[in-house]
Design a protein around this motif. Structure first.
Motif, mmCIF file in Angstrom:
data_model
loop_
_atom_site.group_PDB
_atom_site.id
_atom_site.type_symbol
_atom_site.label_atom_id
_atom_site.label_comp_id
_atom_site.label_asym_id
_atom_site.label_seq_id
_atom_site.Cartn_x
_atom_site.Cartn_y
_atom_site.Cartn_z
ATOM 1 N N GLY A 136 68.399 4.483 -55.383
ATOM 2 C CA GLY A 136 69.843 4.895 -55.489
ATOM 3 C C GLY A 136 70.389 4.393 -56.908
ATOM 4 N N CYS A 137 69.910 3.513 -57.358
ATOM 5 C CA CYS A 137 70.218 2.937 -58.589
ATOM 6 C C CYS A 137 69.619 3.446 -59.827
ATOM 7 C CB CYS A 137 70.595 1.287 -58.403
ATOM 8 S SG CYS A 137 71.572 0.866 -57.353
ATOM 9 N N SER A 138 68.531 4.249 -59.493
ATOM 10 C CA SER A 138 67.415 4.324 -60.721
ATOM 11 C C SER A 138 67.541 5.924 -61.333
ATOM 12 C CB SER A 138 66.022 4.217 -60.264
ATOM 13 O OG SER A 138 65.967 2.941 -59.549
ATOM 14 N N ASP A 139 67.337 5.972 -62.516
ATOM 15 C CA ASP A 139 67.218 7.272 -63.076
ATOM 16 C C ASP A 139 65.666 7.566 -63.040
ATOM 17 O OD1 ASP A 139 65.955 5.850 -65.338
ATOM 18 O OD2 ASP A 139 67.643 5.768 -66.587
ATOM 19 N N THR A 165 73.468 5.328 -54.393
ATOM 20 C CA THR A 165 74.053 4.242 -54.135
ATOM 21 C C THR A 165 75.582 4.067 -54.218
ATOM 22 O OG1 THR A 165 72.250 3.129 -54.789
ATOM 23 C CG2 THR A 165 74.132 1.805 -54.453
ATOM 24 N N SER A 166 76.323 4.886 -53.201
ATOM 25 C CA SER A 166 77.684 4.661 -53.220
ATOM 26 C C SER A 166 78.108 4.826 -51.979
ATOM 27 C CB SER A 166 78.144 5.976 -53.826
ATOM 28 O OG SER A 166 79.795 6.190 -53.946
ATOM 29 N N SER A 194 67.413 8.194 -48.393
ATOM 30 C CA SER A 194 68.373 7.165 -47.537
ATOM 31 C C SER A 194 69.977 7.806 -47.588
ATOM 32 C CB SER A 194 68.045 5.988 -48.507
ATOM 33 O OG SER A 194 68.907 4.904 -47.900
ATOM 34 N N ASP A 195 70.323 7.931 -46.479
ATOM 35 C CA ASP A 195 71.687 8.601 -46.590
ATOM 36 C C ASP A 195 72.914 7.915 -46.337
ATOM 37 O OD1 ASP A 195 73.453 10.539 -45.954
ATOM 38 O OD2 ASP A 195 72.868 11.327 -44.169
ATOM 39 N N HIS A 196 73.863 7.966 -47.308
ATOM 40 C CA HIS A 196 75.064 7.025 -47.183
ATOM 41 C C HIS A 196 76.291 8.029 -47.245
ATOM 42 C CE1 HIS A 196 72.430 3.801 -49.590
ATOM 43 N NE2 HIS A 196 72.352 3.694 -48.329
#
Length: 331
Positions: A136-139, A165-166, A194-196
């Motif tokens: 989630g934090c990666s390009d 990642t939010s 991974s679901d946010h």
């Protein structure tokens, strides 16, 4: 990846119910979370393992301290998971937490902010257990670098989760189509999501696009004042999501056209054959308007898309009104 690969081979999605920090440092709440995950049909329930001093600078330690899962809970939680027949997982955020949990779990989860923390990752891969990485934090460049790093270390037992990642992640930022790209880029690596987001639609959509792992936050109640709870699923929602995913699994099938028994029976009732509009003698030449295409379809009848190919050909035997025209009438 042992049981994970077995799930995938069976065309099953590996579902992780993410409890995160919604235990609120209560053992009874942690056990309730395990009960909910197990009764909902999840494959695994996951917590988060960290000590504040290994995750943050000193001035922020008190903030993280309130979300730590107390060390004395772990063995009791593990026993409760075994009792409920659900896999216990947890995400380590540092060396101390990893050393504490490394022999408790069958696989490891590395959180999105940690996937460039190669010092920790290198320690984790020494155990030679499967690892699931959130991205989630990666390009894309950083994802490729991670995969290359793992390959360089001859480590193959890992999966990647698309993620945003939010908290919560807005629907317009989900970008589920990237799952398709990851599957093309890394053909032999399980890809999941991974679901946010709030709700269950993103997870269900991810499975439709081929996600083999789903991780979703859940809680006992959205009103429990935990910072994760407001975007997490409540027990009835988690159960509904898993029910929908299992139905999607059955619906996806395989990349080839299959006519099952129920379809074949409907095919006979719904498709057509040619029936004689009146009696015709042997030797009559087939021409337009002698037969009519009607339901039901009769086995071995002349394919209705081929009738014009037989115009001008003689009937080799008579046919009576309402009888089906077959290839045998021309042999």
């Amino acid at each position: 990846m042992s049981f994970l690969n077995n799930q995938i081979k069976k065309n099953k999605v590996f579902i992780i119910a993410e409890a995160g920090s919604t235990h609120n440092r209560s053992l009874s709440t942690a056990k309730k979370l395990i009960d909910v995950a197990a009764s909902s049909g999840a494959n695994a329930v996951k917590f988060q393992s960290f000590f504040s001093e290994e995750i943050s600078i000193k001035k922020n330690i008190n903030f993280y301290k309130q979300f730590e899962l107390p060390e004395k809970f772990y063995k009791k939680i593990l026993r409760h998971c075994k009792k409920k027949k659900i896999i216990f997982l947890t995400t380590p955020f540092g060396f101390k937490s990893f050393n504490m949990i490394k022999d408790m779990v069958p696989l490891y989860k590395i959180a999105s902010p940690e996937i460039n923390y190669y010092e920790l990752i290198d320690e984790v891969i020494k155990k030679n257990k499967p690892i699931i990485f959130s991205t989630g934090c990666s390009d894309e460049k950083e994802i490729v670098q991670l995969v290359n790093h793992l390959k360089k270390n001859k480590f193959k037992k890992f999966a990647l989760l698309h993620c945003g990642t939010s908290y919560p992640l807005a629907p317009e930022n989900v970008n589920l189509s990237y799952i398709t790209r990851l599957k093309k880029m890394f053909k032999n690596i399980p890809i999941g999501y991974s679901d946010h987001t709030i709700g269950i639609s993103a997870s269900i959509g991810a499975v439709s696009l081929g996600a083999k792992i789903i991780e979703k936050h859940f809680t006992i109640s959205k009103k429990d004042k935990n910072p994760d709870s407001f975007f997490s699923l409540e027990p009835n929602e988690l159960k509904e999501m898993i029910k929908n995913i299992r139905e999607i699994e059955k619906s996806l099938g395989y990349p080839n056209k299959v006519l099952n028994k129920s379809i074949i029976s409907k095919r006979r009732a719904g498709m057509r054959s040619y029936y004689a509009k009146k009696n015709h003698k042997k030797g009559s030449k087939l021409k337009d308007n002698m037969f009519i295409a009607l339901r039901p379809y009769e086995k071995n009848s002349l394919p209705i898309n081929k009738i014009k190919d037989f115009y001008g050909k003689k009937l080799e035997k008579k046919i009576n009104i309402s009888q089906v025209l077959t290839l045998k009438h021309f042999k």
